[in-house]
Design a protein around this motif. Structure first.
Motif, mmCIF file in Angstrom:
data_model
loop_
_atom_site.group_PDB
_atom_site.id
_atom_site.type_symbol
_atom_site.label_atom_id
_atom_site.label_comp_id
_atom_site.label_asym_id
_atom_site.label_seq_id
_atom_site.Cartn_x
_atom_site.Cartn_y
_atom_site.Cartn_z
ATOM 1 N N GLY A 1 9.001 13.415 9.150
ATOM 2 C CA GLY A 1 8.481 12.776 10.353
ATOM 3 C C GLY A 1 8.117 11.335 10.079
ATOM 4 N N LYS A 2 7.428 10.761 11.032
ATOM 5 C CA LYS A 2 7.028 9.354 10.919
ATOM 6 C C LYS A 2 5.549 9.314 10.566
ATOM 7 C CE LYS A 2 7.725 5.283 13.862
ATOM 8 N NZ LYS A 2 7.652 4.286 12.896
ATOM 9 N N PRO A 3 5.156 8.491 9.596
ATOM 10 C CA PRO A 3 3.735 8.435 9.243
ATOM 11 C C PRO A 3 2.886 7.884 10.387
ATOM 12 C CG PRO A 3 5.073 7.239 7.646
ATOM 13 C CD PRO A 3 5.955 7.590 8.781
ATOM 14 N N LYS A 4 1.626 8.240 10.374
ATOM 15 C CA LYS A 4 0.729 7.704 11.395
ATOM 16 C C LYS A 4 0.510 6.211 11.151
ATOM 17 C CE LYS A 4 -1.459 12.090 12.143
ATOM 18 N NZ LYS A 4 -2.605 12.960 11.933
ATOM 19 N N PRO A 5 0.424 5.412 12.212
ATOM 20 C CA PRO A 5 0.327 3.964 12.028
ATOM 21 C C PRO A 5 -0.896 3.520 11.224
ATOM 22 C CG PRO A 5 0.105 4.572 14.350
ATOM 23 C CD PRO A 5 0.530 5.780 13.622
ATOM 24 N N LEU A 6 -1.981 4.290 11.298
ATOM 25 C CA LEU A 6 -3.183 3.899 10.552
ATOM 26 C C LEU A 6 -3.013 4.082 9.053
ATOM 27 C CD1 LEU A 6 -6.333 5.051 12.531
ATOM 28 C CD2 LEU A 6 -5.804 2.769 11.733
ATOM 29 N N VAL A 7 -2.262 5.089 8.672
ATOM 30 C CA VAL A 7 -2.056 5.361 7.249
ATOM 31 C C VAL A 7 -0.552 5.446 6.995
ATOM 32 C CG1 VAL A 7 -4.189 6.386 6.427
ATOM 33 C CG2 VAL A 7 -2.720 7.729 7.874
ATOM 34 N N PRO A 8 0.115 4.279 6.869
ATOM 35 C CA PRO A 8 1.579 4.280 6.774
ATOM 36 C C PRO A 8 2.120 4.865 5.479
ATOM 37 C CG PRO A 8 0.709 2.057 6.565
ATOM 38 C CD PRO A 8 -0.435 2.927 6.924
ATOM 39 N N ASN A 9 1.273 4.954 4.441
ATOM 40 C CA ASN A 9 1.823 5.437 3.169
ATOM 41 C C ASN A 9 1.405 6.871 2.844
ATOM 42 O OD1 ASN A 9 -0.797 4.793 2.823
ATOM 43 N ND2 ASN A 9 -0.556 3.785 0.833
ATOM 44 N N GLU A 10 1.148 7.650 3.880
ATOM 45 C CA GLU A 10 0.754 9.035 3.660
ATOM 46 C C GLU A 10 1.478 9.968 4.618
ATOM 47 O OE1 GLU A 10 -3.434 9.416 4.029
ATOM 48 O OE2 GLU A 10 -3.845 8.162 2.284
ATOM 49 N N GLY A 11 1.716 11.169 4.149
ATOM 50 C CA GLY A 11 2.202 12.209 5.051
ATOM 51 C C GLY A 11 1.012 12.900 5.671
ATOM 52 N N CYS B 1 4.653 10.912 1.087
ATOM 53 C CA CYS B 1 5.298 9.757 1.716
ATOM 54 C C CYS B 1 6.696 9.566 1.124
ATOM 55 C CB CYS B 1 4.440 8.518 1.468
ATOM 56 S SG CYS B 1 5.122 7.066 2.228
ATOM 57 N N ILE B 2 7.666 9.313 1.981
ATOM 58 C CA ILE B 2 9.026 9.063 1.504
ATOM 59 C C ILE B 2 9.290 7.563 1.488
ATOM 60 C CG2 ILE B 2 11.470 9.478 1.883
ATOM 61 C CD1 ILE B 2 10.555 12.076 3.346
ATOM 62 N N SER B 3 9.130 6.909 2.627
ATOM 63 C CA SER B 3 9.162 5.445 2.630
ATOM 64 C C SER B 3 8.069 4.977 3.582
ATOM 65 C CB SER B 3 10.527 4.919 3.035
ATOM 66 O OG SER B 3 10.686 5.013 4.422
ATOM 67 N N PRO B 4 7.173 4.126 3.088
ATOM 68 C CA PRO B 4 5.973 3.772 3.853
ATOM 69 C C PRO B 4 6.297 3.246 5.247
ATOM 70 C CG PRO B 4 5.807 2.942 1.626
ATOM 71 C CD PRO B 4 7.190 3.474 1.770
ATOM 72 N N GLY B 5 5.596 3.782 6.221
ATOM 73 C CA GLY B 5 5.752 3.312 7.589
ATOM 74 C C GLY B 5 6.974 3.865 8.291
ATOM 75 N N LEU C 1 -4.509 -1.437 15.956
ATOM 76 C CA LEU C 1 -4.206 -0.574 14.817
ATOM 77 C C LEU C 1 -3.564 -1.362 13.685
ATOM 78 C CD1 LEU C 1 -2.739 2.582 16.545
ATOM 79 C CD2 LEU C 1 -4.887 2.390 15.347
ATOM 80 N N PHE C 2 -2.990 -2.503 14.008
ATOM 81 C CA PHE C 2 -2.265 -3.244 12.986
ATOM 82 C C PHE C 2 -3.078 -4.396 12.406
ATOM 83 C CE2 PHE C 2 0.655 -1.184 15.859
ATOM 84 C CZ PHE C 2 1.410 -0.441 14.968
ATOM 85 N N LEU C 3 -4.381 -4.369 12.654
ATOM 86 C CA LEU C 3 -5.278 -5.339 12.027
ATOM 87 C C LEU C 3 -5.247 -5.140 10.521
ATOM 88 C CD1 LEU C 3 -8.669 -5.516 13.952
ATOM 89 C CD2 LEU C 3 -7.111 -7.367 13.474
ATOM 90 N N SER C 4 -5.417 -6.221 9.783
ATOM 91 C CA SER C 4 -5.449 -6.060 8.336
ATOM 92 C C SER C 4 -6.746 -5.341 7.957
ATOM 93 C CB SER C 4 -5.391 -7.431 7.653
ATOM 94 O OG SER C 4 -6.546 -8.158 7.980
ATOM 95 N N PRO C 5 -6.661 -4.464 6.949
ATOM 96 C CA PRO C 5 -7.841 -3.652 6.603
ATOM 97 C C PRO C 5 -9.024 -4.483 6.137
ATOM 98 C CG PRO C 5 -5.982 -3.216 5.122
ATOM 99 C CD PRO C 5 -5.491 -4.155 6.155
ATOM 100 N N ALA C 6 -8.782 -5.746 5.754
ATOM 101 C CA ALA C 6 -9.888 -6.583 5.284
ATOM 102 C C ALA C 6 -10.882 -6.886 6.398
ATOM 103 C CB ALA C 6 -9.338 -7.882 4.724
ATOM 104 N N ASN D 1 -14.432 2.255 6.038
ATOM 105 C CA ASN D 1 -13.567 2.247 4.862
ATOM 106 C C ASN D 1 -13.255 3.640 4.343
ATOM 107 O OD1 ASN D 1 -16.121 2.651 4.108
ATOM 108 N ND2 ASN D 1 -16.290 0.847 2.792
ATOM 109 N N TRP D 2 -13.644 4.633 5.114
ATOM 110 C CA TRP D 2 -13.223 5.986 4.779
ATOM 111 C C TRP D 2 -11.704 6.090 4.964
ATOM 112 C CZ3 TRP D 2 -14.832 10.889 7.964
ATOM 113 C CH2 TRP D 2 -14.448 12.018 7.267
ATOM 114 N N GLN D 3 -11.223 5.378 5.948
ATOM 115 C CA GLN D 3 -9.792 5.394 6.234
ATOM 116 C C GLN D 3 -8.995 4.914 5.040
ATOM 117 O OE1 GLN D 3 -8.394 6.576 8.781
ATOM 118 N NE2 GLN D 3 -10.039 6.813 10.258
ATOM 119 N N ALA D 4 -9.551 3.950 4.316
ATOM 120 C CA ALA D 4 -8.796 3.384 3.210
ATOM 121 C C ALA D 4 -9.256 3.949 1.884
ATOM 122 C CB ALA D 4 -8.948 1.872 3.213
ATOM 123 N N GLY D 5 -10.451 4.494 1.849
ATOM 124 C CA GLY D 5 -11.077 4.804 0.575
ATOM 125 C C GLY D 5 -10.793 6.200 0.049
#
Lengths: 291, 270
Positions: free
Chosen positions: A67-77, A125-129, B19-24, B198-202
């Motif tokens: 599938g397609k990764p979620k936009p918030l976490v592009p490098n995770e399944g 993740c297969i390819s990020p995003g 959603l596409f804001l940089s995480p910083a 930062n739970w999202q990234a951490g």
């Protein structure tokens, strides 16, 4: 939910028994019922497991899809949970009867796995995003005799252990587009690290004490229970008070402590059992559903 | 439907540009914008009785979180099949307005809202004397107008105030308090950015969110939900901190309720 009706005298009998650390089937307050686990029971899945805990039967099948990764976490399944309450378990589940319970169970599963340590999502993740593995975890309740949450979580851990995801490779074609290539060897697969997958422990408050792995009869005597999901390190990934009663703060602390103790001791034997079963390989005698 | 094949079509699913804001850009959770300490709750504003048709209603504001709640009933039970008729039934409906969150939601109740409804019901039920209302049901409708964190906690408080305003018999008011554990530090009554921050990234240790519902006079916990990955001792500390948070806000809600009662039945003038 499937419930039994008890008379006042029966309830008093159970409550007094629990007070003296003796339950209807002779267990102590922190003992589980007899548990049987078998993995790799459904051939069309990527991983499956069946558990019977007393008279509670749960079957879990895991399918991996791209599938397609979620936009918030592009490098995770990610994992998707669905719980189906089959009408086999109780006639009340027929039609849409089991829907509420199913949604409750699957929402709880999302919460239990809503942290970064349970399953290494980055390995999916297969390819990020662009592409990732989505694990569809489908839980089927075949028979209900209390303590669905615990049985379900143990079965999921076993099924995740059993899951084999085919290895894929990304290659670029002449036009610069990416292509996914599936490995030719069906045994060339990726395994998941299930070390950190938590198990749920449900503690039912009965009288002034609490019991683990309550049967339907015992559940009918309790007004409030606490669900705790514990990892092998003893960390807690999800807590939820359930039922229509309230609890004393002190008893919540006691119950979380007991839950941690019981949950922690659940993991090592489970992992040993799963590894033992796997080491038998093809020689293993399959028990299936009539065991 | 025919469409222009030459035109580049947008993606089928639309996404918020945020959603596409940089995480910083996500603010550090320890600073709390310099406004309040980690253990402080946001100032709250609470009023009862703003919906005239409802039996009872309440509006609550905590920072930017805005919640409105109305209570209808007791009225005759709709589905007579399942529950026993000796006690009444509480029905909770929790909704997030589509514009309430950062990302636009749907009008149809999603699984998150159903889950929040169930959690709300479990938290409220122990506080209401349901045995006084046989064969009847009481409906609680909660609508979140703006979501700036800790919505479940504030919804519990708002709903119990609406119940009290509606004259529904209760053992005690139910107060909610939320907490965000971030490593060793904990933030009481987190805002939306702190909640997911930062739970999202951490991948750090001891991360989690706890929401507690308390009956302050009886000192009973009626609701508890926690998620994340926490040590057990952190969890017990978090529960204690949440109970403190509830007790801190109790006088504010008491005042609001007294005010509502005085408005409904003004004391006789002499």
């Amino acid at each position: 939910m499937a419930a039994v009706h008890l008379s006042e005298a029966e309830k008093v009998y159970i409550i007094h028994g629990v007070r003296d650390d003796l339950r209807l089937d002779g267990r102590g307050c922190e003992d589980y019922r007899h548990m049987e686990i078998e993995t790799d029971v459904v051939s069309n899945t990527d991983g499956s497991a069946k558990i019977s805990l007393g008279h509670t039967d749960v079957l879990v099948g895991i399918k991996a899809e791209i599938g397609k990764p979620k936009p918030l976490v592009p490098n995770e399944g990610y994992l998707e949970f669905f719980v189906d309450c089959s009408a086999n378990a109780t006639p009340e589940f027929e039609g849409r009867g089991g829907e509420d319970l199913g949604v409750e169970l699957s929402n709880t599963l999302y919460k239990v796995f809503n942290n970064r340590l349970s399953v290494d999502l980055r390995s999916l993740c297969i390819s990020p995003g662009e592409h990732c593995w989505v694990l569809y975890v489908d839980v089927l309740l075949l028979q209900c005799d209390g303590n669905l949450f615990d049985a379900m979580s143990i079965a999921i851990k076993a099924a995740l252990f059993n899951t084999r995801i085919s290895k894929v490779q990304l290659s670029e074609n002449e036009e610069g587009g990416k292509e996914i290539e599936l490995s030719d060897d069906p045994y060339d697969c990726m395994r998941l690290d299930v070390e950190n997958v938590p198990c749920i422990v449900t503690l039912c408050k009965i009288g002034h004490r609490h019991v683990v792995d309550a049967t339907l009869q015992e559940k009918a005597c309790s007004v409030a229970s606490v669900l705790i999901s514990v990892t092998h390190r003893g960390t807690v990934t999800c807590v939820r008070k359930m039922g229509k009663g309230s609890l004393d703060p002190e008893s919540i602390f006691e119950m979380t402590e007991a839950g941690k103790r019981v949950g922690k001791s659940l993991h090592a034997p489970l992992m040993r059992l799963l590894q033992e079963e796997e080491s038998l390989g093809q020689k293993r005698q399959k028990v299936g559903f009539l065991g | 439907m025919p469409f222009d094949t030459k035109r580049i079509r947008g993606p089928e699913e639309s996404q918020s540009p945020l959603l596409f804001l940089s995480p910083a850009k996500v603010p550090e959770s320890s600073s709390r914008e310099g406004v309040r300490g980690n253990g402080d709750v946001r100032p709250v504003f609470a009023r009862c009785g703003l919906i005239s048709q409802a039996k009872g209603s309440a509006y609550l504001e905590a920072g930017n979180t805005k919640i409105i709640c109305s209570v209808y009933g007791p009225k005759e039970i709709e589905r007579k099949d399942e529950t026993d008729m000796k006690t009444g039934r509480l029905v909770c409906d929790f909704r997030l307005a589509p514009f309430s969150c950062l990302k636009r939601g749907a009008w149809i109740q999603g699984s998150e809202e159903r889950d929040l409804s169930a959690a709300l019901l479990e938290s409220l039920q122990p506080g209401v004397c349901l045995h006084k209302y046989p064969r009847s049901q009481i409906e609680v409708n909660v609508m979140v107008l703006e979501n700036d964190g800790s919505i479940l906690a504030h919804a519990v408080t708002c709903a119990s105030m609406a119940l009290a305003d509606g004259g529904i018999e209760m053992y005690d008011v139910v107060l909610g308090c939320a907490l965000r554990q971030n490593g060793e530090s904990c933030l009481v009554d987190p805002s939306y950015t702190e909640e997911c921050g930062n739970w999202q990234a951490g991948y750090g240790e001891n991360q989690g969110c706890v929401t507690l519902a308390l009956l302050p006079n009886l000192n009973q916990v009626s609701g508890l939900t926690a998620e994340g990955d926490m040590r057990e001792d952190t969890l017990t500390d978090a529960v204690r901190t949440c109970m403190d948070g509830c007790n801190k806000l109790y006088p504010v809600y008491q005042q609001a309720l007294i005010r509502a009662v005085k408005k409904k039945a003004p004391p006789p003038e002499k």
